[in-house]
Every structure is written in structure tokens, then in C-alpha cells.
Design a protein around this motif. Sequence first.
Motif, PDB file in Angstrom:
ATOM      1  N   ILE A   1      69.905  35.995  71.494  1.00  0.00           N
ATOM      2  CA  ILE A   1      68.585  35.688  72.045  1.00  0.00           C
ATOM      3  C   ILE A   1      67.766  35.153  70.887  1.00  0.00           C
TER       4      ILE A   1
ATOM      5  N   ARG B   1      64.405  32.212  69.796  1.00  0.00           N
ATOM      6  CA  ARG B   1      63.419  31.204  70.188  1.00  0.00           C
ATOM      7  C   ARG B   1      64.019  29.816  70.015  1.00  0.00           C
TER       8      ARG B   1
ATOM      9  N   ASP C   1      72.033  42.707  65.373  1.00  0.00           N
ATOM     10  CA  ASP C   1      71.327  42.172  64.214  1.00  0.00           C
ATOM     11  C   ASP C   1      69.974  41.683  64.713  1.00  0.00           C
TER      12      ASP C   1
ATOM     13  N   TYR D   1      66.288  39.791  63.847  1.00  0.00           N
ATOM     14  CA  TYR D   1      65.558  38.896  62.961  1.00  0.00           C
ATOM     15  C   TYR D   1      64.169  38.723  63.568  1.00  0.00           C
ATOM     16  N   ASP D   2      63.134  39.103  62.837  1.00  0.00           N
ATOM     17  CA  ASP D   2      61.781  38.957  63.366  1.00  0.00           C
ATOM     18  C   ASP D   2      61.694  39.560  64.770  1.00  0.00           C
TER      19      ASP D   2
ATOM     20  N   ILE E   1      69.399  39.199  67.942  1.00  0.00           N
ATOM     21  CA  ILE E   1      68.113  39.118  68.616  1.00  0.00           C
ATOM     22  C   ILE E   1      67.088  38.569  67.634  1.00  0.00           C
ATOM     23  N   GLN E   2      66.482  37.440  67.981  1.00  0.00           N
ATOM     24  CA  GLN E   2      65.497  36.823  67.105  1.00  0.00           C
ATOM     25  C   GLN E   2      64.187  36.624  67.850  1.00  0.00           C
ATOM     26  N   GLY E   3      63.083  36.972  67.183  1.00  0.00           N
ATOM     27  CA  GLY E   3      61.769  36.622  67.721  1.00  0.00           C
ATOM     28  C   GLY E   3      61.375  37.347  68.988  1.00  0.00           C
ATOM     29  N   LEU E   4      61.853  38.575  69.161  1.00  0.00           N
ATOM     30  CA  LEU E   4      61.576  39.305  70.398  1.00  0.00           C
ATOM     31  C   LEU E   4      60.824  40.584  70.075  1.00  0.00           C
TER      32      LEU E   4
END
Lengths: 360, 360
Positions: free
Chosen positions: A335, A337, B299, B301-302, B318-321
Amino acid sequence: MTQSKDNYCVIMAGGIGSRFWPYSRNNRPKQFLDFFGTGRSLLQMTVDRVRPLMPISNVLIVTNVAYRDLILEQVPDLRPEQILCEPARRNTAPCIAYAVAHIRAITDKANIIVASSDALIMNEPEFQRIASMGLEFVAENDVLLTLGMKPTRPETGYGYIQFEPGEADFRKVKTFTEKPNRELAEVFVKSGEFLWNAGIFLWNMNTIWNCFREFLPDIAGPFESGADKVGGVEEADFIAGMFPSLPSVSIDYGVMEKAQNVYVLEADFGWSDLGTWGSLYDLSKKDEAENVTLHCDADYYDAHGNVVALEGGKLAVIQGLEDYIVAESDGVLLICRKQDEQQIRQFVSLAEEKYGGKFN
Amino acid sequence: MTQSKDNYCVIMAGGIGSRFWPYSRNNRPKQFLDFFGTGRSLLQMTVDRVRPLMPISNVLIVTNVAYRDLILEQVPDLRPEQILCEPARRNTAPCIAYAVAHIRAITDKANIIVASSDALIMNEPEFQRIASMGLEFVAENDVLLTLGMKPTRPETGYGYIQFEPGEADFRKVKTFTEKPNRELAEVFVKSGEFLWNAGIFLWNMNTIWNCFREFLPDIAGPFESGADKVGGVEEADFIAGMFPSLPSVSIDYGVMEKAQNVYVLEADFGWSDLGTWGSLYDLSKKDEAENVTLHCDADYYDAHGNVVALEGGKLAVIQGLEDYIVAESDGVLLICRKQDEQQIRQFVSLAEEKYGGKFN
């Protein structure tokens, strides 16, 4: 459009496509995936696209040995010797030199189109018309020809080609430009003098080999010294021995930017390098909330602008998400952006470190 | 703590737990899931928790027939006749009445603890100490006893119990209160006069049956009319015939709020009803970015404040969540803001309509 036994195609299929992780994996890079659910992988579409131009026996695929069986499975009418295996990744110039050396061992007259295996082309008849024009042009002229795509937006992910003004179909290239920043890309598109560099090259065998001799003698030389082995039973052993010591250099930097006889043919056949989830999103059919769903069912609630790709038959229920990539394949869920997708390569390499390649 | 052959436990295990979809499914509600990866489901933990208080043969589980085999598999030392199957969902009063009627057919003296199968209790020895105290109290007193949890926050998802001031362990209940709004919950917690209603009840067989007779005669009556059948080979048929026509009423509304002899014992054994992903998040171990990862690698990230649960062995990147639920199980991926988790029930019912129960 004419089919000719002198036309050859070199398809570069050695990429690992980490920007499409987790769909693309080390053992299944993006060129082997059926992204649009059409039943055909990008490689299969690439091969099918050149079939009207030449006998299938004139199609060569350069790749890593790890993908050889997969390619023979996906394109069963290729003979094993049409798959040229690079023992190491050395960028595009050694890759193309290998294929051209192989063709030189077969024939003394060849018009060659070089393309990557993982681009998308929407209008295939137009591609075939343009490619046919180009092959006929390079058959008669000692030039390097590249196809330039009419830009539809100030894309910062592509290289650009500036051409000399004029009315001719085949125009002389003034400069190649690396990926520009946003402002520059906007200037390029407005000027009308720039085209996208699609990395599709056409030339005849002798022209390109002379260029290798002139600009990349440390690549041409080793191939010539084993010219008696290339094309025969000793080829694989010879390549295994010499290829890894070749310099890693791109055809753009090593040849195209140095040669004087470079021409561009403008084309508009719905090309995309499909380099990222974002470009896949841009190209795909969207629902009324601008969501793209691939390979799965999806229910969206207060969710807009997402691209959601799950392995076949699953259901995604997405609430409160805007402009994200949601991709799940073979034990990995990503997931991220959309605007941060350039970080995916970093996620992949950190996952490789952390889990020892289990998820790569 | 004393084990007694007169102690009985009634575990209510008929819930379908749709708020934990997609982990909980029609064929696998949350009481059968191992949420914390300890190797024990919530039901198994509930049974194990009462083992020191009574012979295992005194544990009865009331559930839907669809879950009978799963229960026998998860708790193999139960005999099939300890699983009482409700032919229809009729809320907690008929469920408890059935179990008490069954116990009346076995014995004329029983101290009964009633609990749900899907709550979490962190401090098991303290639970056993309190339950033991309570069972001894109801053995000697004609009272309905409920366990009141010392509130640790102004939770709006629980009911509250107000008690009469005093120093005694067993204090008379003044009122039961439904789920309050935030302001009211804060007043309750500050006052020191309110406890959370955990839905854990203790009473002796005769006291509770007299209450059914008095307050819910249309439930007690049908069971008494078939008293010769309950506990024998005809029980299942008898229940199948009469149970669906019983009124659907909760034990709280039908008995506890009407009876005068209701007492509360304050307890503090780390209880949670584990009703939602949010409560699971609150109870779980968090990393330095306040993310909770269950059953998988992840993992971040942000990304902050998320609860991520994928089926065993997968990797989530998982990024930006921020503050999301990400849950994947058996072909369904849910992504939902934590604050909007009350919508999950709606997603489930819309998915049922749309896909005909395939994902329910």
C-alpha cells in the motif's frame, strides 16, 4: 506493410521490473505478466506485434537464462536458439551487440528493429505501418533511426528527442535529452520540437555494427574475435566467458548520442513504457470515482483515484483512501501513495535485505 | 480458589462477529480465531480459564449447530452433549434459559457462571480468584451477581453499572446504563461509582430459574412444559420445535434490569470485549510508530497508528498510511479508517448482496 525475410527483431527481455513489485518479482518480471487481464503478457504482445513484418524465426529475444523456459512457454513457436542468454546484466549496448553479432553469423543483410519487451502499444496497426516504413528506410540508408512519440503531457519520467525542423518524415536528430524536470518538460512539449524517446531503434546490420566498431570498440572487438563461435554450438560457452567482462553502457549513451547519422520518425501509436503503477493507472479504465481495479473485485467507499490490483478472484473493500496503489501478489501486499511510487524500489531492496529474498 | 462439582459454566458462542470481517466469516466467527497468534482461539482461552473452577464436564457451550464440529475440534475433551445448539438466534435470555434448563435436568444444585466466548482476559489468575469468590457467594445467597470492570477510560462502546456506595466486596447494583455518549462516559468514570458491564454473570440455578419464571414466563414456560425431554435423547427435537418461537430478548433487559437482588463484584483482570478492530488495536503491542502487526511481517514507511493483519506468513509494505485497518483473509482485503470501523458491518452486508455470500 511488407513482410521481408531480411527484417529482424531484437526484443530485450532481461529487465527485472522492480517498480512493479509485488506483481513483478525476480522470477516473474513485468514483461511476463498479463497486466490488463487480456490473456497476453507484455512479451507476448511485443512478439505478436512484429509477426506481420518478418518470419517468426527472425525474432531474437535477449534475456537472462533464468527466464528462458518461461519465454519458450509463453511463445511456443520460438526455437530455443532464438533466445540469447546474457550471463550478466550489462545494460543495452552489450545486449544489442550480442544480438547483432548473432544475426551477422546468420546473414549478410538484415534490417533490424530493436524494442523492449515491456512497453505497451495501443494501436498495433499504426505501429506496424510505422515500423514497416522505418525498416524500408534503413534498408536503403546508412542511418540510425529511432521512433519518437508525440508527447501528450509534460512527462518527467521519459527522455526526449529534439529534431531539426522540416517537413520530411525522417528528420535528423539534434539532441537526446535525459528525463527533464517539470518546467523543462513543459517547455519541451510546448515547443513542438521534442518527441518522447521510446527506445525503439531501427537500423541495418552493417550500419549499427560499424557504429559499435567506431564508438564501442571494447564491445565490438570481443565479439569479432569470436566471430567463428557466435551462431554455432560454441556460442553459449563463448558468451559465458566474454560477456561479463564487457563494459556496462547504454545504447543511448554509447552510440545514439555520439553518432552523426541519427534520424527520428515521429509516431503516435499509443505507446507507454508502463514503467510504474502510476503509468498503468493513467492507461487503465477508471470508474466514476477514478479508481482502477485490476484482476479482482473491488468495492469503494469514500475512495478516489486508487489503483487496486489483487491476485485473481479476490475482493478488495477500500474505504477512505485517495490516490493510493494497493497491490497484492504472491504473499506480499503493498500500500503506497501513488505520488511516492518511486520509493517502491527502495522498499524492495530493504525487503530483500531483511527477509533474504523471500519476497523478491 | 476451590474446584467444585457444583460449579457450572455456560459459554455463549453463537455470535457471528461481523465487525471483524474479513477475519471473521459466517463459517468462522471471531471466537474461533487465534487473534494474538498464541495458538489458542478466544473460545479455547475461555474454556481453559474456567478449568480450575469445575470439572470440564460441567462446561456447556451454547452455539449454532453450524459451529458444533469446530468446537469439538477446538476443545476435544468436551462431549458432544455439552454443546447445546440453538436452532435460531434469539439473543441472550433464551440462550441462557436453555443452558439452565439443561443443567436443571442434570442436578438440583448448581452455581453457574455465564460468559461470552469472545472476550479477552489478560490476568487469568485474577479472573479465577474473582470467579471463585463469586461462585461461593451465589452458592449461599439468592442473588444475581455480575462482574463489574474497573473502567480505565471513558469507553462509549460498553454498558456501565452504577453501584450503591459501601465497603463490601459485593455491592448492590443501582442501575444498568446502555452505551453512553462521550460526555456521560467521562462523568461516569470520574464519579468512581460506575463499572463496565462485562456481561459475566454468576448465580445459582434456582435463583436464575425463579427470575426466568417471574420476569420471562414466556421463556421459562415452554422449557418447563418439556422438562421431561430436556437432558435426554429427545432434547434436540424438542428444542428445534420450541426455540424459534421464543421471544428475542437480552438477559440484561429481560432479567438484570428488572430484578431487585442484583449485586456487582468489582474486578480488574484486564478484560476487553474485543468487539472491533479498534479494540484489538488498543490491546495489542505497538511498534515505535504505534503500528500493530498481526500474523504477518510488515514494513512501515511514513505510516502510523495502523493495525495490519494478513494471513500467516505474508509481508505487508505500508507507506503513507495513518490510523487505518488493513486486514486480509481468505480472499478478501479490507482497508478502512479506524475511526470508520462501524461501517464494516455495512460493507459486509453490501458484499453479501452483491456477491451472493461468496465473501461472507
